[in-house]
Design a protein around this motif. Structure first.
Motif, PDB file in Angstrom:
ATOM      1  N   HIS A 125      -8.165  -8.771   1.652  1.00  0.00           N
ATOM      2  CA  HIS A 125      -8.197  -8.576   3.106  1.00  0.00           C
ATOM      3  C   HIS A 125      -9.045  -7.355   3.423  1.00  0.00           C
ATOM      4  O   HIS A 125      -8.828  -6.274   2.877  1.00  0.00           O
ATOM      5  CB  HIS A 125      -6.785  -8.389   3.662  1.00  0.00           C
ATOM      6  CG  HIS A 125      -6.746  -8.079   5.125  1.00  0.00           C
ATOM      7  ND1 HIS A 125      -7.184  -8.977   6.087  1.00  0.00           N
ATOM      8  CD2 HIS A 125      -6.348  -6.977   5.798  1.00  0.00           C
ATOM      9  CE1 HIS A 125      -7.042  -8.431   7.286  1.00  0.00           C
ATOM     10  NE2 HIS A 125      -6.542  -7.218   7.131  1.00  0.00           N
ATOM     11  N   GLU A 149      -0.893  -3.909   8.434  1.00  0.00           N
ATOM     12  CA  GLU A 149      -1.192  -4.263   7.043  1.00  0.00           C
ATOM     13  C   GLU A 149       0.089  -4.238   6.212  1.00  0.00           C
ATOM     14  O   GLU A 149       1.068  -3.572   6.564  1.00  0.00           O
ATOM     15  CB  GLU A 149      -2.218  -3.300   6.447  1.00  0.00           C
ATOM     16  CG  GLU A 149      -3.488  -3.148   7.256  1.00  0.00           C
ATOM     17  CD  GLU A 149      -4.301  -4.437   7.326  1.00  0.00           C
ATOM     18  OE1 GLU A 149      -3.980  -5.385   6.568  1.00  0.00           O
ATOM     19  OE2 GLU A 149      -5.230  -4.510   8.144  1.00  0.00           O
ATOM     20  N   SER A 150       0.077  -4.959   5.109  1.00  0.00           N
ATOM     21  CA  SER A 150       1.239  -4.948   4.225  1.00  0.00           C
ATOM     22  C   SER A 150       1.408  -3.563   3.611  1.00  0.00           C
ATOM     23  O   SER A 150       0.474  -2.757   3.563  1.00  0.00           O
ATOM     24  CB  SER A 150       1.067  -5.985   3.111  1.00  0.00           C
ATOM     25  OG  SER A 150       0.072  -5.582   2.189  1.00  0.00           O
ATOM     26  N   ARG A 151       2.612  -3.304   3.121  1.00  0.00           N
ATOM     27  CA  ARG A 151       2.879  -1.988   2.535  1.00  0.00           C
ATOM     28  C   ARG A 151       1.987  -1.738   1.319  1.00  0.00           C
ATOM     29  O   ARG A 151       1.510  -0.619   1.110  1.00  0.00           O
ATOM     30  CB  ARG A 151       4.346  -1.889   2.147  1.00  0.00           C
ATOM     31  CG  ARG A 151       4.782  -0.486   1.749  1.00  0.00           C
ATOM     32  CD  ARG A 151       6.290  -0.388   1.745  1.00  0.00           C
ATOM     33  NE  ARG A 151       6.755   0.973   1.545  1.00  0.00           N
ATOM     34  CZ  ARG A 151       6.794   1.894   2.496  1.00  0.00           C
ATOM     35  NH1 ARG A 151       6.387   1.594   3.716  1.00  0.00           N
ATOM     36  NH2 ARG A 151       7.228   3.113   2.235  1.00  0.00           N
ATOM     37  N   TRP A 155      -1.004  -2.929   0.829  1.00  0.00           N
ATOM     38  CA  TRP A 155      -2.347  -2.657   1.343  1.00  0.00           C
ATOM     39  C   TRP A 155      -2.434  -1.196   1.781  1.00  0.00           C
ATOM     40  O   TRP A 155      -3.411  -0.499   1.469  1.00  0.00           O
ATOM     41  CB  TRP A 155      -2.657  -3.587   2.517  1.00  0.00           C
ATOM     42  CG  TRP A 155      -4.114  -3.759   2.825  1.00  0.00           C
ATOM     43  CD1 TRP A 155      -4.917  -4.798   2.465  1.00  0.00           C
ATOM     44  CD2 TRP A 155      -4.961  -2.864   3.584  1.00  0.00           C
ATOM     45  NE1 TRP A 155      -6.198  -4.611   2.930  1.00  0.00           N
ATOM     46  CE2 TRP A 155      -6.263  -3.430   3.623  1.00  0.00           C
ATOM     47  CE3 TRP A 155      -4.756  -1.649   4.221  1.00  0.00           C
ATOM     48  CZ2 TRP A 155      -7.332  -2.826   4.282  1.00  0.00           C
ATOM     49  CZ3 TRP A 155      -5.822  -1.028   4.868  1.00  0.00           C
ATOM     50  CH2 TRP A 155      -7.090  -1.625   4.895  1.00  0.00           C
ATOM     51  N   GLN A 156      -1.418  -0.728   2.483  1.00  0.00           N
ATOM     52  CA  GLN A 156      -1.394   0.675   2.904  1.00  0.00           C
ATOM     53  C   GLN A 156      -1.364   1.610   1.698  1.00  0.00           C
ATOM     54  O   GLN A 156      -2.042   2.642   1.677  1.00  0.00           O
ATOM     55  CB  GLN A 156      -0.179   0.920   3.805  1.00  0.00           C
ATOM     56  CG  GLN A 156      -0.217   0.164   5.119  1.00  0.00           C
ATOM     57  CD  GLN A 156       1.106   0.211   5.859  1.00  0.00           C
ATOM     58  OE1 GLN A 156       2.125   0.691   5.331  1.00  0.00           O
ATOM     59  NE2 GLN A 156       1.121  -0.283   7.085  1.00  0.00           N
ATOM     60  N   THR A 165       3.532   7.117   4.763  1.00  0.00           N
ATOM     61  CA  THR A 165       3.343   6.399   3.505  1.00  0.00           C
ATOM     62  C   THR A 165       2.563   7.216   2.481  1.00  0.00           C
ATOM     63  O   THR A 165       2.875   7.206   1.289  1.00  0.00           O
ATOM     64  CB  THR A 165       2.599   5.075   3.775  1.00  0.00           C
ATOM     65  OG1 THR A 165       3.370   4.268   4.661  1.00  0.00           O
ATOM     66  CG2 THR A 165       2.332   4.310   2.489  1.00  0.00           C
ATOM     67  N   ASP A 176       2.212 -10.591  -4.851  1.00  0.00           N
ATOM     68  CA  ASP A 176       2.375  -9.427  -3.982  1.00  0.00           C
ATOM     69  C   ASP A 176       3.738  -8.828  -4.291  1.00  0.00           C
ATOM     70  O   ASP A 176       4.481  -9.345  -5.125  1.00  0.00           O
ATOM     71  CB  ASP A 176       2.281  -9.847  -2.507  1.00  0.00           C
ATOM     72  CG  ASP A 176       1.915  -8.686  -1.575  1.00  0.00           C
ATOM     73  OD1 ASP A 176       2.067  -7.531  -2.004  1.00  0.00           O
ATOM     74  OD2 ASP A 176       1.488  -8.939  -0.441  1.00  0.00           O
ATOM     75  N   TYR A 177       4.083  -7.733  -3.608  1.00  0.00           N
ATOM     76  CA  TYR A 177       5.414  -7.156  -3.732  1.00  0.00           C
ATOM     77  C   TYR A 177       6.213  -7.313  -2.442  1.00  0.00           C
ATOM     78  O   TYR A 177       7.216  -6.632  -2.243  1.00  0.00           O
ATOM     79  CB  TYR A 177       5.311  -5.674  -4.105  1.00  0.00           C
ATOM     80  CG  TYR A 177       4.752  -5.451  -5.488  1.00  0.00           C
ATOM     81  CD1 TYR A 177       5.527  -5.701  -6.610  1.00  0.00           C
ATOM     82  CD2 TYR A 177       3.453  -5.012  -5.668  1.00  0.00           C
ATOM     83  CE1 TYR A 177       5.024  -5.510  -7.892  1.00  0.00           C
ATOM     84  CE2 TYR A 177       2.940  -4.821  -6.945  1.00  0.00           C
ATOM     85  CZ  TYR A 177       3.731  -5.066  -8.041  1.00  0.00           C
ATOM     86  OH  TYR A 177       3.231  -4.882  -9.303  1.00  0.00           O
ATOM     87  N   VAL A 178       5.771  -8.189  -1.569  1.00  0.00           N
ATOM     88  CA  VAL A 178       6.456  -8.428  -0.304  1.00  0.00           C
ATOM     89  C   VAL A 178       7.431  -9.581  -0.490  1.00  0.00           C
ATOM     90  O   VAL A 178       7.056 -10.658  -0.963  1.00  0.00           O
ATOM     91  CB  VAL A 178       5.454  -8.755   0.821  1.00  0.00           C
ATOM     92  CG1 VAL A 178       6.184  -9.048   2.122  1.00  0.00           C
ATOM     93  CG2 VAL A 178       4.480  -7.590   0.998  1.00  0.00           C
ATOM     94  N   ARG A 228       6.369 -14.738  -3.289  1.00  0.00           N
ATOM     95  CA  ARG A 228       6.785 -13.727  -4.253  1.00  0.00           C
ATOM     96  C   ARG A 228       7.900 -14.266  -5.150  1.00  0.00           C
ATOM     97  O   ARG A 228       7.893 -14.077  -6.374  1.00  0.00           O
ATOM     98  CB  ARG A 228       7.251 -12.480  -3.506  1.00  0.00           C
ATOM     99  CG  ARG A 228       7.933 -11.421  -4.378  1.00  0.00           C
ATOM    100  CD  ARG A 228       6.998 -10.793  -5.362  1.00  0.00           C
ATOM    101  NE  ARG A 228       7.646  -9.714  -6.103  1.00  0.00           N
ATOM    102  CZ  ARG A 228       7.181  -9.189  -7.216  1.00  0.00           C
ATOM    103  NH1 ARG A 228       6.048  -9.622  -7.720  1.00  0.00           N
ATOM    104  NH2 ARG A 228       7.812  -8.226  -7.825  1.00  0.00           N
ATOM    105  N   CYS A 280      12.702  -8.326  -4.054  1.00  0.00           N
ATOM    106  CA  CYS A 280      11.292  -8.544  -4.383  1.00  0.00           C
ATOM    107  C   CYS A 280      10.873  -7.814  -5.651  1.00  0.00           C
ATOM    108  O   CYS A 280       9.857  -8.152  -6.244  1.00  0.00           O
ATOM    109  CB  CYS A 280      10.394  -8.134  -3.212  1.00  0.00           C
ATOM    110  SG  CYS A 280      10.510  -6.410  -2.746  1.00  0.00           S
TER     111      CYS A 280
END
Length: 437
Positions: free
Chosen positions: A43, A58-60, A62-63, A99, A351-353, A358, A383
């Motif tokens: 992304h 954004e997903s965690r 990604w952040q 974060t 992913d970890y989401v 997952r 997760c």
């Protein structure tokens, strides 16, 4: 989860900006796409004139990647932009909030900053950056992730050793003296007899092997940072069977629990030779058409290769009993490569989401093994958590000559009790033969 502890910034008298010069491995994949445009996890986001470090929407993960600053290692990242990106982060991320100040991204960011700053001409590191590094290091030391352990804890300690080398005499020496004893404990616990990482994930083994390489280089550049016996331990693990370029084919990538990393990539292998000075590989190369095999019994991986064909079996424990967060239901799974191309593969790590994708990626059905009585091999919940393993994970390996169309050596791999494991009165026994093509 414990509350983070705030700290005061130590007074740094004589920092050493060149302490990490030449100690980090470069990366070739493009996460930084020019200006303030970044791409993580397939992304892309363009922030325009200034990075929005919150990255709302954004997903965690990604952040997290944004705050890692891994992209400073890119071969095409201009050194002239290093201070601009670091300065933007300092201005937009007040101490101890958000974060970016969590211990894990703080650890990766500190190492990446120190590697990038070491490439600048002497005298070009502003005092504000030195003070921020000192404050981040002090905060990280006060918030080490003992509760998570495993790769998080190891990366925390690695970052503190890099920070200690940067801070120099006085503050840096005192920090190293506090960190080294725990580092020695984790080094002995987290790395197995064959050199593999105790989470038994090739992806995390590759990441932690990179950490060892960079710590070895840091130790060589900064004599006295690590006691000589600790430096020898680092060398011993880097020379272990699991880190030999012959253990894994550098042109191929095993996908056991993998997101982006091969077990030992060609880049990591080359850097291992460069950073440790071990030469290309002390072992003789296989002859064309010759079948070679490598057993890593402590890690639970067994590899057989011929030219560009390879098979990798996972016959080990799912991970340490006290920290199975990265475990998948992959007991007795395997991956097969033919002519350098992946033919049979596990699903890898999406992913970890938390969510259905997952959950599937960690399930037994997502791996090249079998489901017995509809049960998962391990209790997978949340997760990044898993409970008791239902299947025994230790294995025995042996070889036997077979007749009837099978020439040479046939290698079988299985769990204990004669190559079987039991679950709800069902049995799974895997016997693998080598056939001539």
């Amino acid at each position: 989860m414990r509350q983070p502890r705030s700290v005061a910034s130590p007074k740094v008298i004589a920092p050493r900006p060149q302490a990490a010069h030449g100690c980090l491995l470069p990366i070739a994949n493009a996460a930084w796409l020019g200006g303030h445009r970044f791409g993580f996890l397939n992304h892309v986001r363009d922030f325009g004139t200034q990075v929005d470090w919150v990255a709302a929407g954004e997903s965690r993960l990604w952040q997290y990647n944004l705050h890692y600053f891994d992209w400073l290692r890119q071969l095409d990242f201009p050194p002239a932009d290093v201070l601009d990106h670091i300065g933007q982060w300092i201005a937009a991320n007040p101490p101890f909030n958000g974060t970016g100040w969590e211990p894990y991204p703080s650890s990766l960011r500190l190492v990446n900053w120190l590697g990038a700053l070491a490439s600048l001409p002497p005298g070009h590191v502003p005092r504000s950056v030195v003070e921020s590094i000192a404050l981040q290091g002090a905060w990280l030391e006060a918030n080490i992730e003992y509760q998570l352990g495993a790769n998080h804890l190891f990366v925390n300690l690695k970052a503190l050793l890099f920070t200690a080398a940067f801070l120099g005499d006085g503050v840096g020496q005192a920090l190293a003296a506090r960190v080294v004893p725990r580092f020695v404990v984790e080094l002995g616990e987290q790395f197995l007899a064959d050199g593999g990482h105790y989470e038994r994930s090739p992806m995390y083994h590759a990441i932690l092997t990179q950490d060892l390489l960079e710590l070895r280089a840091l130790s060589r550049r900064n004599p006295g940072l690590l006691p000589s016996e600790v430096a020898l331990k680092l060398e011993r693990f880097l020379q272990a069977p699991s880190n030999s370029p012959r253990a894994w084919n550098p042109q191929m990538t095993a996908c056991f629990c993998s997101m982006t990393q091969p077990p030992i990539s060609r880049r990591v292998a080359r850097s291992c030779w460069r950073l440790t000075g071990q030469g290309r590989d002390a072992e003789p190369s296989a002859r064309d058409g010759e079948l070679t095999s490598r057993a890593l019994p402590a890690s639970g991986y067994f590899v057989a290769k011929r030219d560009r064909d390879m098979v990798v079996f996972d016959c080990g424990e799912v991970g340490p009993a006290h920290q199975p967060g990265h475990a998948h239901c992959d007991t007795l799974s395997f991956e097969l490569y033919v002519d350098g191309r992946r033919l049979l593969t596990n699903a890898g790590n999406y992913d970890y989401v938390a969510g259905p994708v997952r959950s599937h990626a960690r399930s037994t059905r997502a791996h090249n093994t079998v489901v017995v009585d509809g049960m998962e091999q391990s209790e997978i919940w949340g997760c990044v958590q898993s409970g008791a393993a239902r299947f025994a994970a230790l294995c025995k390996v042996g070889a036997r000559a077979r007749r009837g169309g099978i020439s040479g050596c046939a290698r079988w791999l299985s769990a204990p009790s004669g190559g079987s494991h039991t679950c709800s009165n069902g049995r799974h026994r895997r016997l693998n033969h080598r056939f001539e093509r």
